[in-house]
Design a protein around this motif. Structure first.
Motif, PDB file in Angstrom:
ATOM      1  N   SER A  49      82.532 -48.135-118.532  1.00  0.00           N
ATOM      2  CA  SER A  49      82.276 -49.258-119.437  1.00  0.00           C
ATOM      3  C   SER A  49      83.600 -49.895-119.819  1.00  0.00           C
ATOM      4  N   ALA A  50      83.563 -51.191-120.134  1.00  0.00           N
ATOM      5  CA  ALA A  50      84.752 -51.839-120.672  1.00  0.00           C
ATOM      6  C   ALA A  50      84.805 -51.578-122.177  1.00  0.00           C
ATOM      7  N   ILE A  51      86.003 -51.417-122.711  1.00  0.00           N
ATOM      8  CA  ILE A  51      86.202 -51.322-124.158  1.00  0.00           C
ATOM      9  C   ILE A  51      86.596 -52.729-124.604  1.00  0.00           C
TER      10      ILE A  51
ATOM     11  N   GLY B 166      93.026 -53.900-131.914  1.00  0.00           N
ATOM     12  CA  GLY B 166      93.571 -53.145-130.895  1.00  0.00           C
ATOM     13  C   GLY B 166      93.190 -53.757-129.570  1.00  0.00           C
ATOM     14  N   PRO B 167      93.559 -53.062-128.560  1.00  0.00           N
ATOM     15  CA  PRO B 167      93.445 -53.596-127.204  1.00  0.00           C
ATOM     16  C   PRO B 167      92.015 -53.593-126.674  1.00  0.00           C
ATOM     17  N   ASN B 168      91.781 -54.470-125.704  1.00  0.00           N
ATOM     18  CA  ASN B 168      90.582 -54.320-124.878  1.00  0.00           C
ATOM     19  C   ASN B 168      91.048 -53.574-123.635  1.00  0.00           C
ATOM     20  N   ILE B 169      90.173 -52.740-123.078  1.00  0.00           N
ATOM     21  CA  ILE B 169      90.588 -51.846-122.004  1.00  0.00           C
ATOM     22  C   ILE B 169      89.535 -51.890-120.899  1.00  0.00           C
TER      23      ILE B 169
ATOM     24  N   GLU C 222      86.918 -47.246-134.444  1.00  0.00           N
ATOM     25  CA  GLU C 222      85.770 -48.108-134.162  1.00  0.00           C
ATOM     26  C   GLU C 222      86.023 -48.768-132.814  1.00  0.00           C
ATOM     27  N   TRP C 223      84.958 -48.909-132.015  1.00  0.00           N
ATOM     28  CA  TRP C 223      85.130 -49.595-130.742  1.00  0.00           C
ATOM     29  C   TRP C 223      83.809 -50.183-130.284  1.00  0.00           C
ATOM     30  N   GLU C 224      83.923 -51.148-129.377  1.00  0.00           N
ATOM     31  CA  GLU C 224      82.751 -51.780-128.794  1.00  0.00           C
ATOM     32  C   GLU C 224      82.845 -51.644-127.281  1.00  0.00           C
ATOM     33  N   THR C 225      81.717 -51.268-126.652  1.00  0.00           N
ATOM     34  CA  THR C 225      81.688 -51.124-125.200  1.00  0.00           C
ATOM     35  C   THR C 225      80.781 -52.169-124.565  1.00  0.00           C
ATOM     36  N   ASP C 226      81.153 -52.519-123.356  1.00  0.00           N
ATOM     37  CA  ASP C 226      80.327 -53.366-122.495  1.00  0.00           C
ATOM     38  C   ASP C 226      79.897 -52.484-121.334  1.00  0.00           C
ATOM     39  N   PRO C 227      78.633 -52.021-121.330  1.00  0.00           N
ATOM     40  CA  PRO C 227      78.197 -51.103-120.291  1.00  0.00           C
ATOM     41  C   PRO C 227      78.081 -51.743-118.907  1.00  0.00           C
ATOM     42  N   GLU C 228      78.106 -53.075-118.836  1.00  0.00           N
ATOM     43  CA  GLU C 228      78.024 -53.780-117.554  1.00  0.00           C
ATOM     44  C   GLU C 228      79.195 -54.758-117.418  1.00  0.00           C
ATOM     45  N   PRO C 229      80.422 -54.242-117.323  1.00  0.00           N
ATOM     46  CA  PRO C 229      81.580 -55.136-117.339  1.00  0.00           C
ATOM     47  C   PRO C 229      81.694 -56.051-116.121  1.00  0.00           C
ATOM     48  N   TYR C 230      81.006 -55.728-115.051  1.00  0.00           N
ATOM     49  CA  TYR C 230      81.118 -56.536-113.835  1.00  0.00           C
ATOM     50  C   TYR C 230      79.838 -57.339-113.559  1.00  0.00           C
ATOM     51  N   ALA C 231      79.075 -57.610-114.598  1.00  0.00           N
ATOM     52  CA  ALA C 231      77.852 -58.391-114.441  1.00  0.00           C
ATOM     53  C   ALA C 231      78.187 -59.789-113.914  1.00  0.00           C
ATOM     54  N   HIS C 232      77.382 -60.264-112.999  1.00  0.00           N
ATOM     55  CA  HIS C 232      77.563 -61.611-112.439  1.00  0.00           C
ATOM     56  C   HIS C 232      76.809 -62.600-113.315  1.00  0.00           C
TER      57      HIS C 232
ATOM     58  N   TYR D  79      74.716 -70.244-118.071  1.00  0.00           N
ATOM     59  CA  TYR D  79      75.743 -69.264-118.453  1.00  0.00           C
ATOM     60  C   TYR D  79      75.544 -68.823-119.894  1.00  0.00           C
ATOM     61  N   ARG D  80      75.375 -69.768-120.798  1.00  0.00           N
ATOM     62  CA  ARG D  80      75.222 -69.440-122.222  1.00  0.00           C
ATOM     63  C   ARG D  80      74.025 -68.519-122.443  1.00  0.00           C
ATOM     64  N   LYS D  81      72.925 -68.776-121.761  1.00  0.00           N
ATOM     65  CA  LYS D  81      71.740 -67.923-121.893  1.00  0.00           C
ATOM     66  C   LYS D  81      71.998 -66.534-121.306  1.00  0.00           C
ATOM     67  N   ALA D  82      72.582 -66.500-120.121  1.00  0.00           N
ATOM     68  CA  ALA D  82      72.865 -65.214-119.468  1.00  0.00           C
ATOM     69  C   ALA D  82      73.885 -64.411-120.265  1.00  0.00           C
ATOM     70  N   TYR D  83      74.901 -65.089-120.814  1.00  0.00           N
ATOM     71  CA  TYR D  83      75.914 -64.388-121.601  1.00  0.00           C
ATOM     72  C   TYR D  83      75.305 -63.814-122.877  1.00  0.00           C
ATOM     73  N   ALA D  84      74.412 -64.548-123.515  1.00  0.00           N
ATOM     74  CA  ALA D  84      73.765 -64.043-124.738  1.00  0.00           C
ATOM     75  C   ALA D  84      72.977 -62.766-124.421  1.00  0.00           C
ATOM     76  N   LEU D  85      72.275 -62.752-123.298  1.00  0.00           N
ATOM     77  CA  LEU D  85      71.536 -61.549-122.897  1.00  0.00           C
ATOM     78  C   LEU D  85      72.498 -60.406-122.568  1.00  0.00           C
ATOM     79  N   HIS D  86      73.602 -60.729-121.903  1.00  0.00           N
ATOM     80  CA  HIS D  86      74.601 -59.715-121.558  1.00  0.00           C
ATOM     81  C   HIS D  86      75.244 -59.136-122.827  1.00  0.00           C
ATOM     82  N   LYS D  87      75.648 -60.010-123.721  1.00  0.00           N
ATOM     83  CA  LYS D  87      76.314 -59.577-124.960  1.00  0.00           C
ATOM     84  C   LYS D  87      75.393 -58.721-125.829  1.00  0.00           C
ATOM     85  N   ALA D  88      74.096 -58.937-125.748  1.00  0.00           N
ATOM     86  CA  ALA D  88      73.148 -58.142-126.530  1.00  0.00           C
ATOM     87  C   ALA D  88      73.187 -56.668-126.127  1.00  0.00           C
ATOM     88  N   LYS D  89      73.742 -56.363-124.968  1.00  0.00           N
ATOM     89  CA  LYS D  89      73.842 -54.980-124.497  1.00  0.00           C
ATOM     90  C   LYS D  89      75.120 -54.284-124.956  1.00  0.00           C
TER      91      LYS D  89
END
Length: 170
Positions: A39-41, A51-54, A81-91, A100-110
């Protein structure tokens, strides 16, 4: 500053050992991180700072600052405290489009937010800020050592590329 935020900040400083109740000195250091997961941090905060994103299986740092007492004491802790993106390579569709805005909103909800309080291991006079290690199952370790990850005397021995187990401990 609102009263609730002030109380929260005071709690964080108390838990982290950053209170100036004694005449001990403190030293500021950078916040860094090493991500042992796929996952991405998106961000990491230590006691509210950072702090950094990783990237997945990557590292980052150089964000100011964490305050550490000049002399380590038993019970010294940090609130992470941290936030993860479980799908960092989502297209996603092309940037700037309605799709894009709709797809990003769905992606960010994860995205997933996490928080924990960890012990800061004993250190001596030499310390180099605080490095946070993100391990599978949302486990976190921290170090203050100056040598780099993977060197013989380094405290964190877990491999950089770790897989999430089928189930995590409760």
């Amino acid at each position: 500053m609102s009263g609730l935020r002030f109380v929260f900040l005071m709690f964080i400083f108390f838990v982290s050992g950053c209170s100036h109740a004694s005449d001990d000195g403190y030293t500021s250091g950078d916040i860094g991180g090493v991500n042992h997961t796929s996952s991405a941090i998106n961000y990491v905060k230590v006691n509210g700072y950072g702090g950094p994103n990783i990237s997945p299986f990557g590292d980052g740092g150089g964000y100011c600052c964490v305050q550490l007492p000049d002399k380590w004491k038993p019970g010294l802790k940090a609130h992470i405290e941290w936030e993860t993106d479980p799908e960092p390579y989502a297209h996603l569709p092309p940037l700037g489009t309605d799709e894009y805005r709709k797809a990003y909103a769905l992606h960010k909800a994860k995205y997933q937010q996490h928080s924990t309080i960890v012990d800061i291991p004993q250190y001596g006079k030499e310390r180099c800020g605080l490095t946070v290690y993100f391990l599978p199952c949302n486990q976190v370790k921290v170090t203050t050592v100056c040598s780099g990850y993977g060197t013989p005397n380094y405290l964190i021995k877990e491999p950089l590329k770790m897989k999430e187990p089928a189930s995590c401990p409760a």
